[in-house]
Design a protein around this motif. Structure first.
Motif, PDB file in Angstrom:
ATOM      1  N   MET A   1      35.585  46.756   2.540  1.00  0.00           N
ATOM      2  CA  MET A   1      34.391  47.916   2.912  1.00  0.00           C
ATOM      3  C   MET A   1      33.098  47.214   2.710  1.00  0.00           C
ATOM      4  O   MET A   1      32.744  46.353   1.976  1.00  0.00           O
ATOM      5  CB  MET A   1      34.485  48.530   1.639  1.00  0.00           C
ATOM      6  CG  MET A   1      33.299  49.892   1.774  1.00  0.00           C
ATOM      7  SD  MET A   1      33.275  50.896   0.202  1.00  0.00           S
ATOM      8  CE  MET A   1      34.908  51.863   0.230  1.00  0.00           C
ATOM      9  N   GLU A   2      32.210  47.562   3.603  1.00  0.00           N
ATOM     10  CA  GLU A   2      30.827  47.027   3.626  1.00  0.00           C
ATOM     11  C   GLU A   2      29.981  47.529   2.347  1.00  0.00           C
ATOM     12  O   GLU A   2      30.371  48.546   2.011  1.00  0.00           O
ATOM     13  CB  GLU A   2      30.247  47.699   5.030  1.00  0.00           C
ATOM     14  CG  GLU A   2      30.680  47.424   6.439  1.00  0.00           C
ATOM     15  CD  GLU A   2      30.034  48.243   7.448  1.00  0.00           C
ATOM     16  OE1 GLU A   2      29.245  47.803   8.054  1.00  0.00           O
ATOM     17  OE2 GLU A   2      30.430  49.273   7.469  1.00  0.00           O
ATOM     18  N   ALA A   3      29.335  46.415   2.111  1.00  0.00           N
ATOM     19  CA  ALA A   3      28.620  46.877   0.493  1.00  0.00           C
ATOM     20  C   ALA A   3      27.878  48.107   0.718  1.00  0.00           C
ATOM     21  O   ALA A   3      27.901  48.673  -0.196  1.00  0.00           O
ATOM     22  CB  ALA A   3      27.908  45.588   0.348  1.00  0.00           C
ATOM     23  N   CYS A   4      27.160  48.466   1.850  1.00  0.00           N
ATOM     24  CA  CYS A   4      26.476  49.732   2.175  1.00  0.00           C
ATOM     25  C   CYS A   4      26.973  50.778   1.715  1.00  0.00           C
ATOM     26  O   CYS A   4      26.615  51.858   1.563  1.00  0.00           O
ATOM     27  CB  CYS A   4      25.629  49.498   3.379  1.00  0.00           C
ATOM     28  SG  CYS A   4      26.809  49.723   4.851  1.00  0.00           S
ATOM     29  N   ASP A  24      23.502  40.211  -1.018  1.00  0.00           N
ATOM     30  CA  ASP A  24      24.694  40.528  -0.068  1.00  0.00           C
ATOM     31  C   ASP A  24      24.522  42.127  -0.027  1.00  0.00           C
ATOM     32  O   ASP A  24      24.589  42.738   1.047  1.00  0.00           O
ATOM     33  CB  ASP A  24      25.840  40.324  -0.517  1.00  0.00           C
ATOM     34  CG  ASP A  24      26.213  38.804  -0.259  1.00  0.00           C
ATOM     35  OD1 ASP A  24      25.256  38.259   0.293  1.00  0.00           O
ATOM     36  OD2 ASP A  24      27.019  38.396  -0.886  1.00  0.00           O
ATOM     37  N   LEU A  25      24.273  43.001  -0.914  1.00  0.00           N
ATOM     38  CA  LEU A  25      23.955  44.379  -1.019  1.00  0.00           C
ATOM     39  C   LEU A  25      22.729  44.805  -0.053  1.00  0.00           C
ATOM     40  O   LEU A  25      22.946  45.522   0.854  1.00  0.00           O
ATOM     41  CB  LEU A  25      24.165  44.977  -2.318  1.00  0.00           C
ATOM     42  CG  LEU A  25      23.693  46.479  -2.291  1.00  0.00           C
ATOM     43  CD1 LEU A  25      24.889  47.322  -1.722  1.00  0.00           C
ATOM     44  CD2 LEU A  25      23.629  47.061  -3.865  1.00  0.00           C
ATOM     45  N   CYS A  29      22.853  46.788   3.475  1.00  0.00           N
ATOM     46  CA  CYS A  29      21.652  48.068   3.845  1.00  0.00           C
ATOM     47  C   CYS A  29      20.894  48.029   5.019  1.00  0.00           C
ATOM     48  O   CYS A  29      20.728  48.742   5.779  1.00  0.00           O
ATOM     49  CB  CYS A  29      21.218  48.548   2.534  1.00  0.00           C
ATOM     50  SG  CYS A  29      21.941  49.045   1.393  1.00  0.00           S
ATOM     51  N   LEU A  30      20.230  46.574   5.042  1.00  0.00           N
ATOM     52  CA  LEU A  30      19.314  46.400   5.911  1.00  0.00           C
ATOM     53  C   LEU A  30      19.796  46.386   7.539  1.00  0.00           C
ATOM     54  O   LEU A  30      19.258  46.719   8.519  1.00  0.00           O
ATOM     55  CB  LEU A  30      18.621  45.021   5.746  1.00  0.00           C
ATOM     56  CG  LEU A  30      17.512  45.450   4.537  1.00  0.00           C
ATOM     57  CD1 LEU A  30      17.101  43.497   4.236  1.00  0.00           C
ATOM     58  CD2 LEU A  30      16.493  45.991   4.750  1.00  0.00           C
ATOM     59  N   THR A  31      21.165  45.829   7.503  1.00  0.00           N
ATOM     60  CA  THR A  31      21.948  45.777   8.564  1.00  0.00           C
ATOM     61  C   THR A  31      22.264  47.403   9.168  1.00  0.00           C
ATOM     62  O   THR A  31      22.193  47.645  10.487  1.00  0.00           O
ATOM     63  CB  THR A  31      23.442  45.157   8.549  1.00  0.00           C
ATOM     64  OG1 THR A  31      23.053  43.652   8.190  1.00  0.00           O
ATOM     65  CG2 THR A  31      24.217  45.056   9.831  1.00  0.00           C
ATOM     66  N   GLY A  73      19.518  45.801  -9.286  1.00  0.00           N
ATOM     67  CA  GLY A  73      20.054  45.392  -8.159  1.00  0.00           C
ATOM     68  C   GLY A  73      20.094  46.517  -7.075  1.00  0.00           C
ATOM     69  O   GLY A  73      20.675  46.265  -5.739  1.00  0.00           O
ATOM     70  N   LEU A  74      20.137  47.786  -7.375  1.00  0.00           N
ATOM     71  CA  LEU A  74      20.382  49.052  -6.541  1.00  0.00           C
ATOM     72  C   LEU A  74      19.132  49.180  -5.642  1.00  0.00           C
ATOM     73  O   LEU A  74      18.225  49.657  -6.115  1.00  0.00           O
ATOM     74  CB  LEU A  74      20.870  50.076  -7.522  1.00  0.00           C
ATOM     75  CG  LEU A  74      22.134  49.931  -8.307  1.00  0.00           C
ATOM     76  CD1 LEU A  74      22.316  51.150  -9.256  1.00  0.00           C
ATOM     77  CD2 LEU A  74      23.265  49.460  -7.254  1.00  0.00           C
ATOM     78  N   PRO A  75      19.350  49.247  -4.445  1.00  0.00           N
ATOM     79  CA  PRO A  75      18.367  49.596  -3.470  1.00  0.00           C
ATOM     80  C   PRO A  75      17.972  51.105  -3.544  1.00  0.00           C
ATOM     81  O   PRO A  75      19.116  52.028  -3.550  1.00  0.00           O
ATOM     82  CB  PRO A  75      18.817  49.158  -2.116  1.00  0.00           C
ATOM     83  CG  PRO A  75      20.043  48.215  -2.256  1.00  0.00           C
ATOM     84  CD  PRO A  75      20.601  48.789  -3.547  1.00  0.00           C
TER      85      PRO A  75
END
Length: 436
Positions: A1-4, A24-25, A29-31, A73-75
């Motif tokens: 699963m993608e981290a986002c 990485d997280l 999200c930025l991607t 670390g949570l955006p």
């Protein structure tokens, strides 16, 4: 699963165990934002380089000293009427296009101090109050509103662009977008989260809250903000709960899919073992939506007077009308509604106890309506905001266009921690994505 696509609570657990880096997280999200935001338009400001630098620093801190707190670390997305010292705060107003606050709002300071990473600013209705709408589209259906005024925050969380986001509610601006975007949200009890540094509209109504993709996500943020009782909240058993189904005096505004959603919620809760019954509110409550509107409008006169006097040409007609009292609200009308609200708050709190743990009611009339010239109707939210009651939005159903329709649970003032525990207990029975 993608981290986002991880929930905030899942990501927090992996970060704590060293199995996922903050970098990485954040990159995931930025991607996702780079891929999706040209269509969704949830963001007004993102600085990828700054976000990566902060993510790396948070990774270093975790290794060297351990977690800074529950949000490490949570955006986060921050609604663009909440001040950030390192990012513009435009209020979606021409008068504030280049506004650079000197300090973070208190809520942003709490997020940073407990390890959260501020990823960027999310689009909003002008001043979170009226005027210009956000450019944000519904992630599942372009050309459809994601709700408002927390438009970008709700859409960004719903579209897996960020796991958490701040929003605000004066009428229905947190809970309604949660319903439209199929995510969870908490509108806390008025005053338990500092409003300092956020754009004021109606001091007796403005409430700051947040979006996540699970009840545990909402609880993580509640722990960071030290909501009353959050560290001592006990898990709830769905079989022991007594839940009243409230259609309210505004039921005639419910769309067919809204009616279906609330009926489905009642059946699912009963089938899972809860004691479920219809609950009618006292007749006095029938005037609470009118009261909310009058109080909000009267208090807004003072909040927009400065812009009216100093930047009249840049101020949308909505706000000129508020300052000029085009609604014609008299002091007597305002005070009458203030007193009604006070009586009803006591009446509502008194409903709860041995025979009632929470109520369940609609979070919006139905699925998101088409167009970006609307944010949908907050008729199902205004009274709960006026009652200062904690509300938790929970996804439940879908409408004729396949868009989400949510419900909300509501409790007495300062029962935020218990409502979150109840939400965690009942979400597996309500949320279509979780129902077996």
């Amino acid at each position: 699963m993608e981290a986002c696509r991880l929930t905030a609570s899942e990501a927090a657990r992996l970060i704590e165990k060293g199995e996922l880096s903050v970098e990485d997280l954040t990159r995931s999200c930025l991607t996702r934002i780079s891929e999706r935001d040209p269509a969704v338009k949830a963001w007004t400001y993102v600085d990828p380089d700054a976000a990566i630098r902060r993510a790396r620093e948070l990774d270093k801190i975790r290794v060297a000293r351990g977690s800074l707190g529950p949000l490490h670390g949570l955006p986060f997305g921050i609604k663009d009427m909440i001040d950030t010292a390192d990012m513009p705060t435009t209020n979606n107003s021409p008068a504030y296009f280049d506004n650079r606050p000197s300090h973070d709002a208190d809520c942003v300071r709490v997020i940073r101090a407990t390890g959260g990473l501020v990823l960027g600013k999310t689009d909003t209705v002008e001043f979170a109050a009226g005027g210009r709408k956000a450019l944000t589209h519904h992630p599942m259906k372009p050309g459809t509103t994601p709700g408002g005024s927390s438009s970008g925050s709700g859409a960004a969380v719903g579209d897996f662009q960020v796991p958490l986001a701040l929003g605000t509610q004066t009428g229905g601006s947190l809970i309604r977008p949660a319903s439209f975007n199929g995510v969870y949200a908490l509108k806390p009890t008025l005053g338990v989260v500092s409003w300092s540094g956020a754009r004021q509209y109606s001091p007796s109504l403005d409430t700051l809250g947040w979006y996540g993709r699970s009840p545990k996500d909402l609880t993580l943020v509640a722990k960071a903000f030290r909501l009353p009782g959050i560290d001592d909240a006990e898990p709830e058993s769905i079989g022991a709960l007594k839940i009243g189904v409230v259609r309210s005096h505004n039921w005639n505004h419910a769309a067919a899919e809204g009616v279906e959603a609330l009926e489905l919620a009642g059946r699912r809760l009963g089938g899972a073992g809860a004691t479920v019954f219809d609950l009618d509110l006292p007749e006095e409550f029938s005037a609470l939506n009118d009261a909310q509107w009058a109080i909000m409008t009267m208090e807004g006169r003072a909040q927009f007077l400065a812009e009216y006097l100093s930047g009249h040409a840049l101020l949308h007609q909505d706000f000129r009308d508020k300052v000029e009292n085009r609604e014609g609200i008299t002091p007597e009308t305002y005070l009458g509604f203030v007193n009604l609200a006070a009586r009803c708050r006591a009446l509502f709190d008194g409903l709860f106890g041995g025979q009632l743990d929470a109520i369940v009611t609609l979070a919006a009339p139905g699925e998101a309506p088409p167009g970006l010239d609307t944010t949908g109707n907050w008729v199902m939210n205004a009274m709960w905001t006026l009652l200062h009651a904690p509300c938790v939005a929970i996804p439940c159903h879908s409408g004729p266009n396949g868009l989400p329709v949510g419900v909300q649970i509501v409790g007495p003032r300062l029962s935020d921690a218990r409502m979150l525990a109840i939400a965690e207990a009942i979400a597996p029975a309500l949320d279509d994505k979780l129902v077996a």
